[in-house]
Write a protein that holds these residues in place. Sequence first.
Motif, mmCIF file in Angstrom:
data_model
loop_
_atom_site.group_PDB
_atom_site.id
_atom_site.type_symbol
_atom_site.label_atom_id
_atom_site.label_comp_id
_atom_site.label_asym_id
_atom_site.label_seq_id
_atom_site.Cartn_x
_atom_site.Cartn_y
_atom_site.Cartn_z
ATOM 1 N N TRP A 101 0.892 -1.241 0.059
ATOM 2 C CA TRP A 101 -0.088 0.152 -0.001
ATOM 3 C C TRP A 101 0.696 1.257 0.110
ATOM 4 N N LEU A 102 0.465 2.227 -0.894
ATOM 5 C CA LEU A 102 1.311 3.510 -0.927
ATOM 6 C C LEU A 102 0.324 4.663 -0.244
ATOM 7 N N GLU A 103 1.021 5.314 0.579
ATOM 8 C CA GLU A 103 0.382 6.408 1.275
ATOM 9 C C GLU A 103 0.335 7.535 0.384
ATOM 10 N N VAL A 104 -0.701 8.317 0.437
ATOM 11 C CA VAL A 104 -1.032 9.491 -0.332
ATOM 12 C C VAL A 104 0.312 9.944 -0.890
ATOM 13 N N SER A 105 1.196 10.385 -0.002
ATOM 14 C CA SER A 105 2.376 11.207 -0.493
ATOM 15 C C SER A 105 3.187 10.477 -1.275
ATOM 16 N N ALA A 106 3.387 9.051 -0.943
ATOM 17 C CA ALA A 106 4.089 8.282 -1.867
ATOM 18 C C ALA A 106 3.539 8.277 -3.279
ATOM 19 N N CYS A 107 2.207 8.163 -3.370
ATOM 20 C CA CYS A 107 1.495 8.039 -4.711
ATOM 21 C C CYS A 107 1.648 9.343 -5.507
ATOM 22 N N HIS A 108 1.854 10.452 -4.872
ATOM 23 C CA HIS A 108 1.945 11.693 -5.640
ATOM 24 C C HIS A 108 3.279 11.779 -5.826
ATOM 25 N N ARG A 109 4.347 11.129 -5.104
ATOM 26 C CA ARG A 109 5.640 11.171 -5.274
ATOM 27 C C ARG A 109 5.868 10.465 -6.759
ATOM 28 N N ILE A 110 5.592 9.183 -6.564
ATOM 29 C CA ILE A 110 5.973 8.257 -7.791
ATOM 30 C C ILE A 110 5.192 8.500 -8.956
ATOM 31 N N GLY A 111 3.843 8.867 -8.758
ATOM 32 C CA GLY A 111 3.046 9.487 -9.900
ATOM 33 C C GLY A 111 3.565 10.536 -10.777
ATOM 34 N N GLY A 112 3.985 11.388 -9.583
ATOM 35 C CA GLY A 112 4.620 12.633 -10.275
ATOM 36 C C GLY A 112 5.685 12.485 -10.906
ATOM 37 N N ILE A 113 6.765 11.669 -10.484
ATOM 38 C CA ILE A 113 7.835 11.541 -11.373
ATOM 39 C C ILE A 113 7.703 10.758 -12.629
ATOM 40 N N GLY A 114 6.684 9.812 -12.656
ATOM 41 C CA GLY A 114 6.240 8.877 -13.708
ATOM 42 C C GLY A 114 5.656 10.029 -14.700
ATOM 43 N N MET A 115 4.691 10.948 -14.334
ATOM 44 C CA MET A 115 3.960 11.926 -15.166
ATOM 45 C C MET A 115 5.373 12.842 -15.994
ATOM 46 N N GLN A 116 6.383 13.164 -15.034
ATOM 47 C CA GLN A 116 7.688 13.862 -15.471
ATOM 48 C C GLN A 116 8.070 13.237 -16.778
ATOM 49 N N PHE A 117 8.421 11.856 -16.582
ATOM 50 C CA PHE A 117 9.157 11.366 -17.585
ATOM 51 C C PHE A 117 8.152 11.343 -19.122
ATOM 52 N N LEU A 118 6.791 10.871 -18.918
ATOM 53 C CA LEU A 118 5.566 11.058 -20.088
ATOM 54 C C LEU A 118 5.788 12.458 -20.840
ATOM 55 N N CYS A 119 6.050 13.465 -19.910
ATOM 56 C CA CYS A 119 5.838 14.868 -20.622
ATOM 57 C C CYS A 119 7.231 14.972 -21.439
ATOM 58 N N LEU A 120 8.318 14.340 -20.677
ATOM 59 C CA LEU A 120 9.625 14.453 -21.523
ATOM 60 C C LEU A 120 9.744 13.602 -22.735
ATOM 61 N N TYR A 121 8.868 12.264 -22.750
ATOM 62 C CA TYR A 121 8.612 11.338 -23.800
ATOM 63 C C TYR A 121 7.932 12.040 -24.835
ATOM 64 N N GLN A 122 6.880 12.953 -24.520
ATOM 65 C CA GLN A 122 6.039 13.563 -25.560
ATOM 66 C C GLN A 122 6.948 14.612 -26.226
ATOM 67 N N ARG A 123 7.740 15.470 -25.562
ATOM 68 C CA ARG A 123 8.807 16.400 -26.109
ATOM 69 C C ARG A 123 9.723 15.628 -27.098
ATOM 70 N N LEU A 124 10.223 14.700 -26.614
ATOM 71 C CA LEU A 124 11.279 13.750 -27.372
ATOM 72 C C LEU A 124 10.611 13.602 -28.617
ATOM 73 N N ALA A 125 9.403 12.997 -28.751
ATOM 74 C CA ALA A 125 8.673 12.508 -29.950
ATOM 75 C C ALA A 125 8.584 13.786 -30.845
ATOM 76 N N LEU A 126 8.148 15.050 -30.434
ATOM 77 C CA LEU A 126 7.928 16.166 -31.078
ATOM 78 C C LEU A 126 9.172 16.844 -31.531
ATOM 79 N N GLU A 127 10.397 16.677 -30.851
ATOM 80 C CA GLU A 127 11.631 17.276 -31.264
ATOM 81 C C GLU A 127 11.979 16.189 -32.429
ATOM 82 N N ALA A 128 11.923 14.747 -32.181
ATOM 83 C CA ALA A 128 12.350 13.875 -33.182
ATOM 84 C C ALA A 128 11.502 14.297 -34.352
#
Length: 299
Positions: free
Chosen positions: A188-215
Motif C-alpha cells: 500500500w502506498l500512502e497518498v504522499s508516496a502516490c503523488h511522489r511516484i506518480g509525479g515522477i512518472g508523469m515527468q517522464f511522460l512529458c519528456l517522452y512527448q517532448r522527445l517525440a515532438l523534437e524528433a
Amino acid sequence: RPKGICHLCLAGRPGIDFENLSSDPAWLGTLFTPGDEPWKSKPILLSLPHDPARAAGFFAYDVWHAFHLGLGKSFVAAVLACISDRFGASTVDARFLELTDLYLQFCDESREPAYITAITKESCGWPDRKTFPNGQWHKGHGTTTLLRFLESWFSKNNVADDLILSMCAEAVVVLNRCFHEMYASDLWLEVSACHRIGGIGMQFLCLYQRLALEAFSQSKALFAYLPKCHIVHHIMMGLAKAHVASLNPLTFGVQIDEDFIGKKSRVARRVAPTQVIKRVLQRSLQIAYADWQEAGYIK
C-alpha cells in the motif's frame, strides 16, 4: 469509427486522442462512461466483489508488460540508436559493437545480469533510419539493466550539444528513480508516496512527448507513440491524482509469475521424465514407509 484502445476510458475514439500525455488529457473525463462497458456479456470474474460503478477497473493494467516489455523497450531502443551516433566507427554495426563492449563492461563491474549479450540493429529493432526503434528483447529485466547502463553512460559523457540526447539523459534518470521508489515501497502506498511516484512518472511522460515532438521536427523516426504509452499514462496519472492510500501498481505485475513459469520450463528441459517419476515414487514410498512404522504396521 475507431472503437478505442482502452477498457477504462474512451481514449482512441473520435476527438479523444490517446497520444496526449499531459496531466489533463481529454480521456480523463471519460473514465467508466455509463453504458459503455468493454464487453458484450458480463465476465464471470465480476461475480467477485467489486465496485459496480467502476466494474471495468476490476481488470487492472500490468505495469511490467506496459513499460518493461512495452514503452520502456521502445524508449531504450531509441536512446541506444541516438547515442550510437556518438561513437567514431564508420559503420552502424561497428558503432553498436563499441556500445556493446561498454555495456558488457558495465554489467561486469556492477554485477548486473547481461540478459542481452549484444546491442545490435536487430536487438534494437532498427534496420534503417526510416524505422522507429522498438526493442526486440523478451526479458523485462533487460530493460531495467539497459536503463541503469544508460544512466551510467550519460553521467560520463557530455551531451549538452544535442537537445534530444539531453532530454534522454534527464528521462533516464527520472525513470530509474520512479521505478526504484516503486519497487522499494510496500503493498500500500500512502497518498504522499502516490503523488511522489506518480509525479515522477508523469515527468517522464512529458519528456517522452517532448522527445517525440523534437524528433518529428528533425524528421527523425524516433520515440513512437504506442498504445502502451496510454497504459503507463493511466497508471502514473492514477497515482499522481490519488486522494487515498492506493495499491502499489506492482501488485498487478506478473513478472514473478512468468519467471516461475520459465524456471519450471528450464527444469523440465533438463530432467528426463523417467527420472522425475522415479524420484517422486521413491520419495512417496519413503514417506509412506515412515507413516506405516509410526502407526505400528511395520516393526
